[in-house]
Design a protein around this motif. Structure first.
Motif, PDB file in Angstrom:
ATOM      1  N   LEU A  57       0.825  -1.198   0.000  1.00 47.72           N
ATOM      2  CA  LEU A  57       0.000   0.000   0.000  1.00 47.72           C
ATOM      3  C   LEU A  57       0.865   1.255   0.000  1.00 47.72           C
ATOM      4  N   THR A  58       1.937   1.249   0.790  1.00 52.25           N
ATOM      5  CA  THR A  58       2.830   2.408   0.842  1.00 52.25           C
ATOM      6  C   THR A  58       3.350   2.754  -0.545  1.00 52.25           C
ATOM      7  N   ALA A  59       3.707   1.733  -1.313  1.00 50.22           N
ATOM      8  CA  ALA A  59       4.219   1.965  -2.670  1.00 50.22           C
ATOM      9  C   ALA A  59       3.138   2.549  -3.582  1.00 50.22           C
ATOM     10  N   ARG A  60       1.870   2.280  -3.279  1.00 50.48           N
ATOM     11  CA  ARG A  60       0.769   2.764  -4.124  1.00 50.48           C
ATOM     12  C   ARG A  60       0.373   4.202  -3.817  1.00 50.48           C
ATOM     13  N   LEU A  61       0.740   4.713  -2.670  1.00 52.35           N
ATOM     14  CA  LEU A  61       0.217   6.004  -2.233  1.00 52.35           C
ATOM     15  C   LEU A  61       0.459   7.137  -3.231  1.00 52.35           C
ATOM     16  N   PRO A  62       1.655   7.280  -3.808  1.00 46.62           N
ATOM     17  CA  PRO A  62       1.824   8.345  -4.811  1.00 46.62           C
ATOM     18  C   PRO A  62       0.894   8.159  -6.012  1.00 46.62           C
ATOM     19  N   LEU A  63       0.639   6.911  -6.394  1.00 47.34           N
ATOM     20  CA  LEU A  63      -0.276   6.651  -7.507  1.00 47.34           C
ATOM     21  C   LEU A  63      -1.700   7.065  -7.146  1.00 47.34           C
ATOM     22  N   LEU A  64      -2.096   6.802  -5.898  1.00 47.63           N
ATOM     23  CA  LEU A  64      -3.431   7.203  -5.458  1.00 47.63           C
ATOM     24  C   LEU A  64      -3.562   8.724  -5.483  1.00 47.63           C
ATOM     25  N   ARG A  65      -2.537   9.415  -4.994  1.00 46.76           N
ATOM     26  CA  ARG A  65      -2.558  10.883  -5.013  1.00 46.76           C
ATOM     27  C   ARG A  65      -2.697  11.408  -6.441  1.00 46.76           C
ATOM     28  N   ASP A  66      -1.905  10.848  -7.357  1.00 46.19           N
ATOM     29  CA  ASP A  66      -1.939  11.311  -8.748  1.00 46.19           C
ATOM     30  C   ASP A  66      -3.271  10.981  -9.415  1.00 46.19           C
ATOM     31  N   ALA A  67      -3.826   9.801  -9.100  1.00 45.93           N
ATOM     32  CA  ALA A  67      -5.109   9.410  -9.686  1.00 45.93           C
ATOM     33  C   ALA A  67      -6.221  10.353  -9.234  1.00 45.93           C
ATOM     34  N   LEU A  68      -6.209  10.732  -7.965  1.00 42.17           N
ATOM     35  CA  LEU A  68      -7.227  11.659  -7.465  1.00 42.17           C
ATOM     36  C   LEU A  68      -7.069  13.034  -8.096  1.00 42.17           C
ATOM     37  N   ALA A  69      -5.836  13.455  -8.328  1.00 42.48           N
ATOM     38  CA  ALA A  69      -5.585  14.765  -8.933  1.00 42.48           C
ATOM     39  C   ALA A  69      -6.144  14.840 -10.351  1.00 42.48           C
ATOM     40  N   GLU A  70      -6.246  13.696 -11.012  1.00 41.92           N
ATOM     41  CA  GLU A  70      -6.749  13.657 -12.386  1.00 41.92           C
ATOM     42  C   GLU A  70      -8.262  13.529 -12.462  1.00 41.92           C
ATOM     43  N   ARG A  71      -8.908  13.247 -11.342  1.00 44.37           N
ATOM     44  CA  ARG A  71     -10.359  13.068 -11.344  1.00 44.37           C
ATOM     45  C   ARG A  71     -11.073  14.414 -11.267  1.00 44.37           C
ATOM     46  N   PRO A  72     -12.281  14.507 -11.818  1.00 43.82           N
ATOM     47  CA  PRO A  72     -13.068  15.735 -11.646  1.00 43.82           C
ATOM     48  C   PRO A  72     -13.330  16.001 -10.168  1.00 43.82           C
ATOM     49  N   ARG A  73     -13.339  17.271  -9.803  1.00 51.01           N
ATOM     50  CA  ARG A  73     -13.597  17.619  -8.407  1.00 51.01           C
ATOM     51  C   ARG A  73     -15.014  17.214  -8.017  1.00 51.01           C
ATOM     52  N   GLY A  74     -15.155  16.747  -6.807  1.00 51.06           N
ATOM     53  CA  GLY A  74     -16.454  16.338  -6.302  1.00 51.06           C
ATOM     54  C   GLY A  74     -16.304  15.906  -4.855  1.00 51.06           C
ATOM     55  N   PRO A  75     -17.406  15.630  -4.172  1.00 54.67           N
ATOM     56  CA  PRO A  75     -17.344  15.292  -2.743  1.00 54.67           C
ATOM     57  C   PRO A  75     -16.453  14.091  -2.431  1.00 54.67           C
ATOM     58  N   ALA A  76     -16.501  13.048  -3.271  1.00 49.36           N
ATOM     59  CA  ALA A  76     -15.707  11.851  -2.986  1.00 49.36           C
ATOM     60  C   ALA A  76     -14.215  12.144  -3.108  1.00 49.36           C
ATOM     61  N   VAL A  77     -13.827  12.824  -4.168  1.00 43.50           N
ATOM     62  CA  VAL A  77     -12.413  13.169  -4.353  1.00 43.50           C
ATOM     63  C   VAL A  77     -11.943  14.079  -3.228  1.00 43.50           C
ATOM     64  N   GLU A  78     -12.731  15.067  -2.895  1.00 36.46           N
ATOM     65  CA  GLU A  78     -12.342  16.023  -1.855  1.00 36.46           C
ATOM     66  C   GLU A  78     -12.251  15.373  -0.477  1.00 36.46           C
ATOM     67  N   ALA A  79     -13.020  14.328  -0.244  1.00 34.70           N
ATOM     68  CA  ALA A  79     -12.936  13.613   1.027  1.00 34.70           C
ATOM     69  C   ALA A  79     -11.728  12.684   1.068  1.00 34.70           C
ATOM     70  N   LEU A  80     -11.356  12.111  -0.081  1.00 35.72           N
ATOM     71  CA  LEU A  80     -10.249  11.151  -0.121  1.00 35.72           C
ATOM     72  C   LEU A  80      -8.879  11.809  -0.132  1.00 35.72           C
ATOM     73  N   GLU A  81      -8.761  12.970  -0.730  1.00 30.93           N
ATOM     74  CA  GLU A  81      -7.449  13.619  -0.859  1.00 30.93           C
ATOM     75  C   GLU A  81      -6.745  13.808   0.490  1.00 30.93           C
ATOM     76  N   PRO A  82      -7.418  14.303   1.527  1.00 27.58           N
ATOM     77  CA  PRO A  82      -6.727  14.455   2.813  1.00 27.58           C
ATOM     78  C   PRO A  82      -6.295  13.122   3.433  1.00 27.58           C
ATOM     79  N   VAL A  83      -7.054  12.056   3.160  1.00 29.91           N
ATOM     80  CA  VAL A  83      -6.684  10.740   3.684  1.00 29.91           C
ATOM     81  C   VAL A  83      -5.369  10.286   3.057  1.00 29.91           C
ATOM     82  N   VAL A  84      -5.278  10.386   1.737  1.00 34.86           N
ATOM     83  CA  VAL A  84      -4.057   9.987   1.042  1.00 34.86           C
ATOM     84  C   VAL A  84      -2.891  10.868   1.479  1.00 34.86           C
ATOM     85  N   ALA A  85      -3.123  12.177   1.620  1.00 35.64           N
ATOM     86  CA  ALA A  85      -2.070  13.089   2.062  1.00 35.64           C
ATOM     87  C   ALA A  85      -1.589  12.719   3.463  1.00 35.64           C
TER      88      ALA A  85
END
Length: 202
Positions: free
Chosen positions: A16-44
């Protein structure tokens, strides 16, 4: 979103640790919305912590506190005999849709596993299953939010992918359980003690 939330709520091992930068980048590419905005702080938050900190925080949050149970049917059935039938129903549902579960990995109602099913096997039925256990998700969300857990955002994001607005408090969750999915799925009256807020259990 379901796959990202699944990984965020899984034990933070080396994979999972190795995936974290990929998760951050994937969220950055998604349209803004409640789900993305809730997940970004978790990944950070997960990215900011070291391996030991992430692992200790996860164990303290989910393994040492029934108040934050990640097993959906625990909130509705606790450790009762009926829960065995409910778990068997999860497995049968997965099999019908070609989703293979490692029996030694986790119980079939483990939220990250259910989210993986929704993301990879059958998004329509996966979303329906999450909606059936919406009261469990909302109680978990409220418990994590009350305890100011960084993981609250992951559950908030899951709820944001489902129809309707999240209830503001536990009384509203009980009302949702009473008026929501068919009785044979949730099987609860509004104040059935099996719908466990687990207020005193830490």
């Amino acid at each position: 979103m379901h796959q990202v939330a699944s990984w965020c709520l899984s034990y933070p091992d080396a994979e999972l640790t190795a995936r974290l930068p990929l998760l951050r980048d994937a969220l950055a590419e998604r349209p803004r919305g409640p789900a993305v905005e809730a997940l970004e702080p978790v990944v950070a938050h997960l990215l900011a912590g070291g391996p030991g900190t992430r692992e200790r925080e996860y164990v303290e949050t989910f393994d040492l506190s029934r108040r934050h149970a990640l097993h959906l049917s625990y909130w509705t059935d606790g450790d009762t005999r009926r829960r065995g039938e409910v778990l068997a129903g999860f497995v049968e549902r997965y099999r019908r849709h070609g989703f293979r579960v490692d029996a030694g990995r986790e119980l079939p109602d483990f939220l990250p596993l259910v989210l993986e099913y929704a993301a990879l096997a059958d998004p329509v039925d996966g979303a329906a299953l999450l909606q059936e256990y919406r009261p469990s998700l909302e109680l978990l969300r409220l418990a994590l939010t009350d305890d100011a857990s960084p993981y609250a955002g992951a559950v908030t994001a899951v709820c944001a992918t489902l129809p309707g607005v999240s209830p503001p408090d536990r009384a509203a969750v009980h009302a949702m359980a009473a008026a929501g999915p068919p009785a044979e799925t949730v099987g609860l009256d509004p104040y059935d003690p099996r719908l466990l807020p687990l207020e005193e259990s830490r």
